[in-house]
Each structure stands twice: as structure tokens, then as C-alpha cells.
Enzyme design. Structure first.
Site, PDB file in Angstrom:
ATOM      1  N   CYS A 113       0.814  -1.228   0.000  1.00  0.00           N
ATOM      2  CA  CYS A 113       0.000   0.000   0.000  1.00  0.00           C
ATOM      3  C   CYS A 113       0.846   1.276   0.000  1.00  0.00           C
ATOM      4  CB  CYS A 113      -0.961   0.003   1.184  1.00  0.00           C
ATOM      5  SG  CYS A 113      -2.143  -1.340   1.132  1.00  0.00           S
ATOM      6  N   HIS A 249      -3.359   7.480   2.193  1.00  0.00           N
ATOM      7  CA  HIS A 249      -3.733   6.180   1.641  1.00  0.00           C
ATOM      8  C   HIS A 249      -5.145   5.854   2.116  1.00  0.00           C
ATOM      9  CE1 HIS A 249      -3.956   2.037   0.691  1.00  0.00           C
ATOM     10  NE2 HIS A 249      -3.744   1.590   1.913  1.00  0.00           N
ATOM     11  N   ASN A 279     -10.074   0.068  -0.435  1.00  0.00           N
ATOM     12  CA  ASN A 279      -8.608   0.158  -0.396  1.00  0.00           C
ATOM     13  C   ASN A 279      -8.050  -0.410  -1.697  1.00  0.00           C
ATOM     14  OD1 ASN A 279      -5.884  -0.123   0.088  1.00  0.00           O
ATOM     15  ND2 ASN A 279      -6.114  -1.110   2.092  1.00  0.00           N
TER      16      ASN A 279
HETATM   17  N1  ACO Z   1     -18.826  -8.458   8.617  1.00  0.00           N
HETATM   18  C1  ACO Z   1     -19.361  -8.787   9.801  1.00  0.00           C
HETATM   19  N2  ACO Z   1     -18.622  -9.137  10.879  1.00  0.00           N
HETATM   20  C2  ACO Z   1     -17.279  -9.171  10.723  1.00  0.00           C
HETATM   21  C3  ACO Z   1     -16.657  -8.835   9.505  1.00  0.00           C
HETATM   22  C4  ACO Z   1     -17.490  -8.462   8.416  1.00  0.00           C
HETATM   23  N3  ACO Z   1     -16.996  -8.105   7.190  1.00  0.00           N
HETATM   24  N4  ACO Z   1     -15.321  -8.941   9.662  1.00  0.00           N
HETATM   25  C5  ACO Z   1     -15.096  -9.319  10.931  1.00  0.00           C
HETATM   26  N5  ACO Z   1     -16.283  -9.460  11.565  1.00  0.00           N
HETATM   27  C6  ACO Z   1     -16.526  -9.873  12.940  1.00  0.00           C
HETATM   28  C7  ACO Z   1     -15.396 -10.665  13.523  1.00  0.00           C
HETATM   29  O1  ACO Z   1     -15.517 -12.023  13.168  1.00  0.00           O
HETATM   30  C8  ACO Z   1     -15.560 -10.425  15.005  1.00  0.00           C
HETATM   31  O2  ACO Z   1     -16.573 -11.253  15.461  1.00  0.00           O
HETATM   32  P1  ACO Z   1     -16.407 -12.012  16.889  1.00  0.00           P
HETATM   33  O3  ACO Z   1     -16.307 -10.901  17.888  1.00  0.00           O
HETATM   34  O4  ACO Z   1     -17.654 -12.812  16.976  1.00  0.00           O
HETATM   35  O5  ACO Z   1     -15.148 -12.809  16.775  1.00  0.00           O
HETATM   36  C9  ACO Z   1     -16.081  -8.982  15.074  1.00  0.00           C
HETATM   37  O6  ACO Z   1     -16.591  -8.685  13.751  1.00  0.00           O
HETATM   38  C10 ACO Z   1     -15.028  -7.981  15.427  1.00  0.00           C
HETATM   39  O7  ACO Z   1     -13.886  -8.217  14.609  1.00  0.00           O
HETATM   40  P2  ACO Z   1     -12.594  -7.360  14.742  1.00  0.00           P
HETATM   41  O8  ACO Z   1     -11.553  -7.886  13.807  1.00  0.00           O
HETATM   42  O9  ACO Z   1     -12.273  -7.207  16.194  1.00  0.00           O
HETATM   43  O10 ACO Z   1     -13.136  -5.984  14.183  1.00  0.00           O
HETATM   44  P3  ACO Z   1     -12.461  -4.570  14.284  1.00  0.00           P
HETATM   45  O11 ACO Z   1     -13.316  -3.685  15.051  1.00  0.00           O
HETATM   46  O12 ACO Z   1     -11.006  -4.655  14.644  1.00  0.00           O
HETATM   47  O13 ACO Z   1     -12.546  -4.093  12.767  1.00  0.00           O
HETATM   48  C11 ACO Z   1     -11.154  -3.882  10.814  1.00  0.00           C
HETATM   49  C12 ACO Z   1     -11.902  -4.815  11.733  1.00  0.00           C
HETATM   50  C13 ACO Z   1     -12.169  -2.950  10.140  1.00  0.00           C
HETATM   51  C14 ACO Z   1     -10.430  -4.669   9.749  1.00  0.00           C
HETATM   52  C15 ACO Z   1     -10.174  -3.050  11.669  1.00  0.00           C
HETATM   53  O14 ACO Z   1      -9.369  -3.884  12.464  1.00  0.00           O
HETATM   54  C16 ACO Z   1      -9.299  -2.200  10.820  1.00  0.00           C
HETATM   55  O15 ACO Z   1      -9.736  -1.222  10.261  1.00  0.00           O
HETATM   56  N6  ACO Z   1      -7.992  -2.527  10.721  1.00  0.00           N
HETATM   57  C17 ACO Z   1      -7.119  -1.859   9.835  1.00  0.00           C
HETATM   58  C18 ACO Z   1      -6.818  -2.767   8.759  1.00  0.00           C
HETATM   59  C19 ACO Z   1      -6.884  -2.166   7.383  1.00  0.00           C
HETATM   60  O16 ACO Z   1      -7.388  -1.114   7.116  1.00  0.00           O
HETATM   61  N7  ACO Z   1      -6.337  -2.927   6.489  1.00  0.00           N
HETATM   62  C20 ACO Z   1      -6.317  -2.577   5.131  1.00  0.00           C
HETATM   63  C21 ACO Z   1      -5.053  -3.061   4.531  1.00  0.00           C
HETATM   64  S1  ACO Z   1      -3.648  -2.407   5.269  1.00  0.00           S
HETATM   65  C22 ACO Z   1      -3.482  -0.920   4.758  1.00  0.00           C
HETATM   66  O17 ACO Z   1      -3.845  -0.583   3.666  1.00  0.00           O
HETATM   67  C23 ACO Z   1      -2.961  -0.004   5.678  1.00  0.00           C
END
Ligand code: ACO
Length: 322
Positions: A113, A249, A279
Site C-alpha cells: 500500500c 492512503h 482500499n
Molecule cells: N462483517 C461482519 N462481521 C465481521 C466482519 C465483516 N466483514 N469482519 C469481521 N467481523 C466480525 C469478527 O468475526 C468479530 O466477530 P467475533 O467478535 O464474533 O469474533 C467482530 O466482527 C469484530 O472483529 P474485529 O476484527 O475485532 O473488528 P475490528 O473492530 O477490529 O474491525 C477492521 C476490523 C475494520 C479490519 C479493523 O481492524 C481495521 O480497520 N484494521 C485496519 C486494517 C486495514 O485497514 N487494512 C487494510 C489493509 S492495510 C493498509 O492498507 C494499511
């Protein structure tokens, strides 16, 4: 003194749009979950016969037209991608051929990225050294091919796109125009937090899917982008209040809003396209910048701060006057 001017910008988005509701038809997710946590509403997806080079070609033509030059005026192509058409040769040389450019050089950069920031920084140094005069810098990706469409934790986050800048070296005493400064960084100890399976020397496989520790990525993305921007502004002697536009980004709305808040950048100065494109990895910054220019938000002379964070981890920032 040679300055690196942004002569033209361009972008390409594949025709097909996949909404959050569309995804919720085949994985257990919902528009509300995706939008609340990421700000994403939809993403564009390449057709089966479109490769990274095809997207790159379209954005290159757009940028070349905007720059009002011929493709043959370009003497170097730097293409950032983590979804190349083939292991080798590079996607950049394929693009060079598609553009009918028969001399100069072309190569790929792989910093996920952060790829476009790495490419822009490299190009700026090549131009300032006097080695090359006009450089086509591209970020192009088809992440739809490396997503596990059964994994709701990753497949909702990404999209396909390409963005391009034409850079030109100009002798100019005003060192405040064009690219002012750039910084790139990496720390490989975090490479297992966000990666794609397999690879020719490790383990050839056909299911090369993305894996991610979302919480760790979130934490480091905010922290590292904030620090590198402060370092860059300090090194360039520019105050945060002088920034007209913040072009981060486009990974996740919460990441970019939190980073902007920490940097004390006003919300109205943030360019946001993650809602429409998701993204798109190395394509996200040039696509966001081109969108804002086409919408007449970013204008000639505006001071822009570009920054990225990606797998590796890699991160970087570029300060430029458009
Ligand atoms: N739909 C519904 N539920 C979901 C989904 C989905 N698409 N994805 C995960 N869940 C569930 C999980 O299974 C979990 O359920 P559980 O509690 O029963 O186990 C619950 O939602 C919470 O999951 P978390 O992973 O804790 O969710 P979080 O609040 O951390 O959000 C996210 C996830 C949005 C990915 C967040 O961690 C984030 O924004 N991270 C940054 C990563 C990113 O942006 N990556 C992009 C690539 S890297 C880059 O470009 C920088």
C-alpha cells in the site's frame, strides 16, 4: 536546481461496481458492519480479462493526456504494484510496450500500500539527479484476484484501480514548487501482520490469499503515519497549518480521520475516496489525488501532504505543491 513538477495526473476504475449489499449476498456480513468500521460503501472490480497492466495503461493514457505530452516523451516508467501480471517480466516493461515506448527504462516497485509513495520518492530523486527528464509513476492493482472471497474479515476491504502521475524535471529557482520532500520507511519485523500466501521461492501455490491482523495494522498505521508526517514537515521546515490538502492512503476512514486528528489537520482538508473505491493499495493515493483535482478541489499551487502505510510494514510521506 532541478524541481520535480506534477505535469499530469490520471486514473482508471474498472466498470463493475460491487456494493456492500452485493457482498452480503455471498458472505456473512452487512452494509452497516462494513460502513461503520471502514467508511466503505462500494468498490470497483476488474473484469476477468483485465490485468494490472490493462488498468495501468488506461490511467497512463489519462495522465499523459493531462500532461499534454506524447507517450514517447517519457524516459522512465516506475510502476508500483503487489499484484503484477506475472512474476517476471515486470508489469512496467509490459506497459512500456503497450505505450509503444522503445527506449529509456521501466521497472516495478513492490511496497504494497506504500508503493506509490516509494515510487514517487524514487522518481523525484532520479529527476533531481538529472538522470531522467519525464517519469511516468503508476500505482496499479487487481486485489480482487488475491482476496479470499469467503473471508469476510478481508474481502470487504479492497478494490481494483490504477492511478498515474507524469513528473517532469524543470529548472526553477523556486524550490517550493513541485515535490518539496519525501520520506520512506519500513520495519520487516511486522511482515506477518499483513501478508499474501505463497510465492515462487517460498511455496508456489494457487490460492495466494491476503491474511491480516486488523487490530495490529490499525494501531501501527495511525502511529507510524503520524510520526513520519511530523518528521517530513520538520525536515522541510513546513508548518502543518500550511497544508491545503491531506491525501492519505485510503485504507479505512477511521484510520485516516484518527491520523488527521493526531496531526491537527482539519477534517475539511482530508481527501476521502475510500467510500467509493475501498482500499486499492498502491493505486489509492494517485486515484484520490486525481479525483480531487478533477472535482476542482485541489488546484494548481495548493500544498498537498500525501502519506501511506502498508504491509511489511512499509510507510512514507511526500510533501508537494501541485
Ligand atoms: N462483517 C461482519 N462481521 C465481521 C466482519 C465483516 N466483514 N469482519 C469481521 N467481523 C466480525 C469478527 O468475526 C468479530 O466477530 P467475533 O467478535 O464474533 O469474533 C467482530 O466482527 C469484530 O472483529 P474485529 O476484527 O475485532 O473488528 P475490528 O473492530 O477490529 O474491525 C477492521 C476490523 C475494520 C479490519 C479493523 O481492524 C481495521 O480497520 N484494521 C485496519 C486494517 C486495514 O485497514 N487494512 C487494510 C489493509 S492495510 C493498509 O492498507 C494499511
Amino acid at each position: 536546481m532541478i524541481n520535480t513538477i506534477i505535469k499530469g495526473v490520471g486514473m482508471y476504475l474498472p466498470e463493475k461496481v460491487l456494493t456492500n449489499d452485493d457482498i452480503s449476498e455471498f458472505v456473512d456480513t452487512s452494509h452497516e458492519w462494513i460502513f461503520d468500521r471502514t467508511g466503505i460503501r462500494q468498490r470497483h472490480i476488474a473484469s476477468k480479462d483485465q490485468m494490472t497492466s490493462d488498468l495501468a495503461y488506461m490511467s497512463a493514457l489519462d495522465a499523459i493526456q493531462d500532461a499534454n505530452i506524447n507517450a514517447t516523451d517519457i524516459d522512465l516508467i516506475i510502476l508500483a504494484t503487489s499484484t503484477p501480471d506475472q512474476v517476471f517480466p515486470s508489469t512496467a516493461v509490459k506497459l512500456q510496450d503497450m505505450l509503444n515506448i522503445r527506449d529509456g527504462a521501466a521497472f516495478d516497485i513492490h511496497a504494497v500500500c506504500s508503493g506509490f509513495i516509494y515510487a514517487l520518492s524514487t522518481a523525484d530523486n532520479f529527476i533531481k539527479s538529472g538522470k531522467y527528464k519525464r517519469i511516468l509513476v503508476i500505482g496499479s492493482e487487481v486485489y480482487s484476484r488475491i482476496l479470499n472471497w469467503k473471508d469476510r474479515t478481508t474481502c470487504v476491504l479492497f478494490g481494483d484501480a490504477s492511478g498515474a502521475f507524469v513528473l517532469e524535471g524543470q529548472n526553477n529557482d523556486d524550490i517550493r514548487s513541485g515535490i518539496i520532500d519525501s520520506l520512506i520507511r519500513s520495519d520487516g519485523q511486522y511482515r506477518s501482520k499483513l501478508y499474501c500466501d505463497g510465492g515462487p521461492s517460498m511455496q508456489p501455490r494457487t490460492d495466494n490469499f491476503i491474511n491480516m491482523d486488523g487490530k495490529e495494522v490499525y494501531k501501527h498505521a495511525v502511529e507510524k503515519q503520524t510520526i513520519i508526517v511530523e518528521e517530513l514537515l520538520d525536515s522541510a521546515g513546513v508548518k502543518i497549518e500550511s497544508i491545503d490538502w491531506f491525501v492519505p492512503h485510503q485504507a479505512n476512514l477511521r484510520i485516516l480521520q484518527t491520523t488527521a486528528k493526531k496531526l491537527k489537520i482539519k477534517e475539511e482538508k482530508i481527501i476521502v475516496t475510500v467510500d467509493k473505491h475501498a482500499n486499492t493499495s498502491s493505486a489509492s493515493i494517485p486515484v484520490a489525488m486525481t479525483t480531487a483535482i478533477k472535482e476542482n478541489k485541489i488546484k494548481r499551487g495548493d500544498m498537498c501532504l500525501l502519506e501511506a502505510f502498508g504491509a511489511g510494514f512499509t510507510w512514507g510521506a511526500v510533501l508537494l505543491r501541485y
